[in-house]
Write a protein that holds these residues in place. Structure first.
Motif, PDB file in Angstrom:
ATOM      1  N   LEU A   1      -5.649   6.611   6.236  1.00 30.22           N
ATOM      2  CA  LEU A   1      -4.564   5.737   6.682  1.00 30.22           C
ATOM      3  C   LEU A   1      -3.461   5.687   5.646  1.00 30.22           C
ATOM      4  CD1 LEU A   1      -6.817   2.802   7.952  1.00 30.22           C
ATOM      5  CD2 LEU A   1      -6.029   4.789   9.239  1.00 30.22           C
ATOM      6  N   ARG A   2      -2.231   5.469   6.117  1.00 30.39           N
ATOM      7  CA  ARG A   2      -1.090   5.330   5.211  1.00 30.39           C
ATOM      8  C   ARG A   2       0.034   4.638   5.946  1.00 30.39           C
ATOM      9  NH1 ARG A   2       2.249   8.800   8.329  1.00 30.39           N
ATOM     10  NH2 ARG A   2       3.499   9.358   6.539  1.00 30.39           N
ATOM     11  N   LEU A   3       1.056   4.216   5.216  1.00 30.91           N
ATOM     12  CA  LEU A   3       2.231   3.643   5.854  1.00 30.91           C
ATOM     13  C   LEU A   3       3.013   4.769   6.516  1.00 30.91           C
ATOM     14  CD1 LEU A   3       3.429   1.012   3.223  1.00 30.91           C
ATOM     15  CD2 LEU A   3       2.126   0.624   5.314  1.00 30.91           C
ATOM     16  N   ALA A   4       3.324   4.597   7.790  1.00 35.28           N
ATOM     17  CA  ALA A   4       3.933   5.671   8.568  1.00 35.28           C
ATOM     18  C   ALA A   4       5.447   5.536   8.635  1.00 35.28           C
ATOM     19  CB  ALA A   4       3.361   5.658   9.985  1.00 35.28           C
ATOM     20  N   LEU A   5       6.115   6.661   8.844  1.00 37.55           N
ATOM     21  CA  LEU A   5       7.553   6.703   9.100  1.00 37.55           C
ATOM     22  C   LEU A   5       8.341   5.944   8.041  1.00 37.55           C
ATOM     23  CD1 LEU A   5       7.430   6.087  12.964  1.00 37.55           C
ATOM     24  CD2 LEU A   5       7.485   8.273  11.774  1.00 37.55           C
ATOM     25  N   GLN A   6       8.024   6.208   6.772  1.00 36.62           N
ATOM     26  CA  GLN A   6       8.673   5.480   5.684  1.00 36.62           C
ATOM     27  C   GLN A   6      10.167   5.768   5.583  1.00 36.62           C
ATOM     28  OE1 GLN A   6       6.704   3.078   5.136  1.00 36.62           O
ATOM     29  NE2 GLN A   6       6.407   3.273   2.960  1.00 36.62           N
TER      30      GLN A   6
ATOM     31  N   GLY B   1      -0.405 -10.350  -2.295  1.00 37.58           N
ATOM     32  CA  GLY B   1      -1.183 -10.382  -1.060  1.00 37.58           C
ATOM     33  C   GLY B   1      -1.286  -9.062  -0.335  1.00 37.58           C
ATOM     34  N   GLY B   2      -1.168  -7.954  -1.059  1.00 41.15           N
ATOM     35  CA  GLY B   2      -1.273  -6.649  -0.432  1.00 41.15           C
ATOM     36  C   GLY B   2      -0.022  -6.236   0.316  1.00 41.15           C
ATOM     37  N   GLY B   3       1.100  -6.942   0.059  1.00 36.56           N
ATOM     38  CA  GLY B   3       2.344  -6.656   0.759  1.00 36.56           C
ATOM     39  C   GLY B   3       2.913  -7.901   1.411  1.00 36.56           C
ATOM     40  N   GLY B   4       2.497  -9.046   0.982  1.00 39.67           N
ATOM     41  CA  GLY B   4       2.972 -10.329   1.510  1.00 39.67           C
ATOM     42  C   GLY B   4       1.815 -11.321   1.547  1.00 39.67           C
TER      43      GLY B   4
ATOM     44  N   PRO C   1       0.794  -1.241   0.000  1.00 42.52           N
ATOM     45  CA  PRO C   1       0.000   0.000   0.000  1.00 42.52           C
ATOM     46  C   PRO C   1       0.825   1.289   0.000  1.00 42.52           C
ATOM     47  CG  PRO C   1       0.000  -0.970   2.191  1.00 42.52           C
ATOM     48  CD  PRO C   1       0.701  -1.950   1.297  1.00 42.52           C
ATOM     49  N   TYR C   2       1.746   1.407  -0.971  1.00 47.25           N
ATOM     50  CA  TYR C   2       2.508   2.645  -1.078  1.00 47.25           C
ATOM     51  C   TYR C   2       1.632   3.786  -1.610  1.00 47.25           C
ATOM     52  CZ  TYR C   2       6.795  -0.007  -0.253  1.00 47.25           C
ATOM     53  OH  TYR C   2       7.774  -0.796   0.316  1.00 47.25           O
ATOM     54  N   GLN C   3       0.657   3.469  -2.451  1.00 48.33           N
ATOM     55  CA  GLN C   3      -0.320   4.463  -2.897  1.00 48.33           C
ATOM     56  C   GLN C   3      -1.531   4.330  -1.983  1.00 48.33           C
ATOM     57  OE1 GLN C   3       0.219   6.825  -5.087  1.00 48.33           O
ATOM     58  NE2 GLN C   3       2.212   6.069  -5.764  1.00 48.33           N
TER      59      GLN C   3
END
Length: 987
Positions: free
Chosen positions: A345-350, A746-749, A146-148
């Motif tokens: 929501l997003r991936l935090a502290l990339q 799988g959405g990231g694994g 989920p980078y986008q």
């Protein structure tokens, strides 16, 4: 009237009949270009369904790039010096129906026994609603990482639920969105503690009560980092300033429950950190690790509805204190807001990730276990706190019942305090008799070296299972017929001091969806917020988002593969052993190598495993001084991170203006470090999307100066059937089975990253304590995520040698066709000597900022309005997009994406000319949500129609983003990684 077929009675007549069939005129697109019709070929040919373009479409694309045939295109793309001169020895293409029958026959050689082995793996019940609607649903398993974030809100919410579940059960403040397995999580926690500890010691204490595979993984990880692992009983350790951390199992591997308060106080007093590996189901009844001082908690979420799978895939977890959030490995989902002020929501502290930190990264983890973490989170959503506690109480009650019943038979229960596992010292009955009776009941127990037997129960255990277990330990077999189970004397065999008194899973999400209809709607509401391959192509460079065919996915949930404990005796897993052996032979043939290890359960783990084999090879030859790893500046971010983890020092090698490795710079640095040179890490085709002509020279230089060549297999989709890493000169490569070989993302694994090695490295391949006495263990299970290896096995068998080669050719063709269509509108950054690219191409978008103030991210967000996931953004070059169409997309889909990009280029030109405002335009405001378009006020200079329906096909089907553009900076400044109160969403 048709004549009846003549009866064939002799061999000559049979040959004559076959000859006649072979002379029939079969349409060219029956099996695809370059494949000859075969009278015995199955009629349900998989190849023409896996490859998206028909023969006429292939011919049209070849004409567009000025090639007469696929062979000519390959000649212009792949250097002649490395091309295969003979086909791969993989057999012919197979039909789906016949192949699944064959695989079923192989699967039947596995024996599904009742396994009470424990050691971190438990049988469980996968709620059918979760199995059918998540595990078996391409709307969930074909998503990308989920980078986008705007088009991944559903999956991110499910992962936020997972993090909240972990935070609640462990009592710690933050959690990540999963790690690869419990052993890896423990190793990651060790490295994290080493960096955080105040005393900066080099000793790590590991309780001998930890699971054996966890101890093995930790020891492997510690060696190249110079960490001394000391094992022993937790209450016998001598803890001083040289000890930076301690790892404790809760409950212990043999079932005992210990109060670790004193041990943790001692490690804290010396400036170290305490890590607790905790069972999630047990934590519904046991005091949370944070309550007795744990700094980090790790473990597995497998028993929350995820099958054994002979070892995986399973989602591990990690939780810690908020003060340590920037040292936490893996990904974290964080709460932020969009441009409209709505929660998003997003991936935090990339900035912690290895793609940014490179050799300064604290971890090389790239693939998580997202799909399995989502399953585990939905298991908790489905059952809620009360349901989970009820399951735990029942398991504990059954374990107490078993313990007291066995004690009545005269056997000794060695630990008075336990949750689901008891340790039995048999009395009056020989171990051989017990083993024979267990085998007669098809039951697996855990037999320890000291003669004791551990028995671990789970939620699937019935009254009859208990009676069978008691029967195994009873000398008087006749007395068991009417045996009356011993009802426990007390409610719990858990000390009062360790009984849980704190609440958990109080958020509404865990208290709302307990009926199947409500959970079904919740799952599909989340799915509707996520773009997957069910919506459109996902043209991500270096990520190969190809078809994950249904026939490949079906065997994953067959009980013969799913319901086997990873430490079941080998004689019970002969089907798996056949599958492993065949897959290893095929992968060795595809890569040109001599040996294969299937153990690494992610691409990053494959990198690490490959480098460890090189390290051990040098050490075995007495060349302990070899520790320099040369890495091109264009390499994947995981490469330098993996090298550092393997105890190597990274020296970068420059690239030239064409994106190729600067051979002169490579030779200079190889010569400079010739006495210390361990390896070169190279990606081929390069990360710039071209086949470097000098690759053989590159390998020769490294070998001349005593190094080994590690080839990153991320771009193997451009090699299969055309060239092989082993022939080119590489010594080891890892394969991303979740890319080239069809395991879904799988959405990231999950992922899988097996390694293939040259003959001299075979003795140093990863091993496991389950299969050898001297392991170098990479993953917790001997064959990694074994159950999903069936996917790649089916794919290779269905395609055969010709099909795999054709897939590679079409992947390269599709990339060149898209480059040809887009070149008039966006510069193609790198090409080979004949103006062609490999299987991916890089669009240079930096000029868009110069002429119109449009960033690459603006284009990525605008693509969402067109219903597409953006290609890989700003990697390997900032301000660019890397496109990889794969072989599975039709020409119509390729054209649709190209038309979207061309339309966006026209919008950029309108901004540059002044026809559109530089700040208020469809790109800067993208993505456009339905809510904003339906609002009473529309204050933009462009129309609602242009915002929402910029292309005609969108009026037939439109994917709507559920949130507007997300404010990433706000999310990092206001870090939250657990579910918000429901009021936040109402606002």
């Amino acid at each position: 009237m048709l004549e009846s077929s003549p009866t064939i009675t002799t061999q000559d007549e049979l040959i004559e009949s076959i000859t006649a069939i072979e002379e029939l005129k079969v349409p060219k697109d029956y099996l695809g270009e370059c494949l000859s019709p075969d009278a015995f070929a199955p009629t349900d040919s998989f190849i023409r369904r896996h490859i998206g373009a028909s023969s006429p479409e292939i011919q049209a694309m070849l004409r567009a790039i000025a090639c007469d045939s696929l062979e000519e295109m390959v000649e212009k793309t792949v250097p002649d010096s490395i091309r295969l001169k003979q086909p791969l020895d993989l057999g012919v293409a197979r039909g789906e129906y016949e192949l699944l029958q064959e695989l079923k026959a192989i699967a039947s050689k596995n024996q599904v026994w009742r396994s009470y082995i424990g050691t971190g793996y438990y049988n469980c019940i996968t709620p059918p609603i979760i199995q059918r609607n998540i595990l078996e649903n391409p709307g969930w398993y074909t998503q990308y990482t989920p980078y986008q974030a705007e088009i991944a809100q559903g999956r991110l919410e499910a992962l936020l639920n997972f993090q909240t579940m972990i935070i609640d059960l462990t009592g710690l403040e933050i959690a990540n969105a999963s790690l690869l397995d419990e052993g890896t999580a423990a190793a990651e926690a060790m490295t994290m503690a080493a960096g955080l500890a105040k005393n900066k010691g080099n000793k790590f204490l590991v309780s001998s009560d930890c699971h054996p595979q966890t101890i093995a993984v930790v020891k492997t990880r510690a060696i190249p980092l110079g960490i001394e692992v000391i094992t022993g009983k937790h209450d016998e350790f001598v803890i001083d300033r040289s000890c930076f951390g301690i790892l404790l199992q809760y409950p212990a591997s043999d079932g005992a429950i210990y109060d670790y308060t004193e041990s943790i106080q001692q490690i804290h007093a010396q400036g170290g950190l305490a890590i607790v590996a905790a069972d999630l189901l047990a934590l519904t009844l046991l005091k949370a690790p944070a309550e007795f001082g744990a700094d980090i908690a790790i473990g597995s979420a497998q028993r929350f509805g995820v099958p054994f799978g002979y070892g995986g895939p399973h989602a591990a977890y990690m939780a810690t204190k908020e003060d340590y959030k920037r040292q936490m490995p893996g990904r974290m989902v964080g709460v932020s807001k969009d441009v409209h002020g709505q929660p998003a929501l997003r991936l935090a502290l990339q900035t912690r990730e290895q793609h940014i930190r490179r050799d300064k990264a604290t971890s090389n983890i790239c693939t998580a276990q997202v799909l399995l973490a989502i399953m585990a989170s939905m298991y908790a959503v489905y059952h809620g706190a009360a349901g989970l506690k009820s399951i735990a109480q029942r398991v504990h009650f059954l374990t107490q019942t078993l313990a007291q019943s066995l004690e009545k038979l005269g056997h000794q229960v060695l630990h008075p305090d336990f949750f689901d596992t008891i340790l039995i010292q048999p009395k009056g009955t020989s171990l051989a008799e017990i083993k024979d009776r267990a085998a007669a009941h098809k039951i697996n127990l855990r037999y320890l070296e000291n003669g004791a037997i551990a028995i671990s129960l789970d939620e699937t255990v019935s009254k009859q299972d208990l009676l069978d277990l008691i029967n195994i330990f009873s000398e008087d077999q006749s007395a068991i017929t009417n045996y009356k189970l011993q009802v426990p004397d007390s409610q719990f065999s858990i000390p009062n001091s360790l009984t849980r008194n704190t609440t958990y899973l109080t958020h509404p999400v865990f208290n709302t969806y307990h009926s199947e209809s409500e959970l079904l709607r919740y799952i599909y509401r989340l799915q509707a917020k996520d773009l997957s391959l069910t919506t459109s192509m996902i043209p991500l460079g270096s990520c190969t988002m190809k078809l994950n065919a249904t026939s490949e996915m079906l065997p994953v949930t067959w009980s013969e593969f799913g319901n086997i404990h990873p430490f079941a005796p080998l004689e019970q897993t002969q089907g798996y052993q056949i599958l492993f052996q065949q897959l290893e032979v095929w992968l060795a043939e595809i890569t040109g190598f001599a040996g294969v290890s299937l153990q690494p359960n992610a691409g990053s783990q494959g990198e690490y495993a490959g480098l460890l084999t090189i390290r051990e090879y040098h050490q075995h030859r007495g060349q302990t001084n070899r520790h320099i790893c040369l890495i091109p500046t264009s390499a994947h971010g995981t490469n330098p991170a993996s090298a550092v983890m393997a105890g190597m020092k990274v020296v970068t090698v420059n690239c030239d203006d064409e994106g190729n490795i600067d051979v002169t710079d490579l030779k200079t640095k190889a010569e400079k470090h010739q006495h210390e040179l361990a390896a070169l890490m190279v990606t081929y085709p390069s990360t710039h999307g071209v086949f470097e002509e000098s690759i053989r020279d590159i390998c020769d230089i490294v070998h001349y100066y005593g190094g080994q060549v590690y080839m990153d297999g991320a771009n193997m989709n451009a090699q299969v059937g055309l060239c092989r890493p082993g022939d080119i000169g590489a010594d080891v490569c890892h394969l991303n089975l979740h890319k080239t070989f069809c395991i879904p993302h799988g959405g990231g694994g999950p992922g899988m990253g097996p390694i293939c090695v040259a003959p001299q490295l075979v003795p140093f391949l990863p091993k496991h304590p389950f299969t050898t006495e001297n392991p170098s263990t990479i993953s917790a299970a001997p064959w990694g995520s074994a159950s999903i290896l069936t996917i790649s096995w089916v794919y290779i068998a269905l395609m055969g040698a010709k099909g795999l080669k054709l897939a590679t050719e079409v992947a390269i063709l599709n990339a060149n066709y898209m480059a040809h269509r887009l070149a008039p509108h966006y510069p193609i950054l790198y090409t080979g000597k004949n103006g062609l690219v490999a299987h991916e191409c890089i669009l240079d978008l930096r000029g868009c900022k110069t002429i119109a103030g449009i960033e690459v991210d603006d284009i990525a967000k605008r693509l969402m309005d067109y219903g597409f996931h953006a290609p890989t953004v700003s990697w390997p070059v900032a301000g660019t997009m890397m496109i990889e169409p794969t072989e599975s997309e039709s020409k119509a889909e390729l054209d649709r994406f190209c038309e979207a990009m061309i339309a966006i280029s026209q919008e950029i030109k309108a901004i540059a000319s002044g026809a559109m405002d530089k700040l208020d335009n469809p790109l800067k405001n993208a993505p456009h949500t339905a809510a904003t378009l339906l609002a009473d006020d529309w204050n933009h200079a462009y129309s609602r129609s242009q915002a929402a329906y910029p292309a005609p096909w969108l009026k037939e089907h439109k994917f709507w983003t559920s949130v507007g553009r997300i404010d990433n900076a706000f999310g990092d400044r206001n870090f939250v990684c657990s579910c918000l109160p429901i009021e936040a969403y109402n606002e």
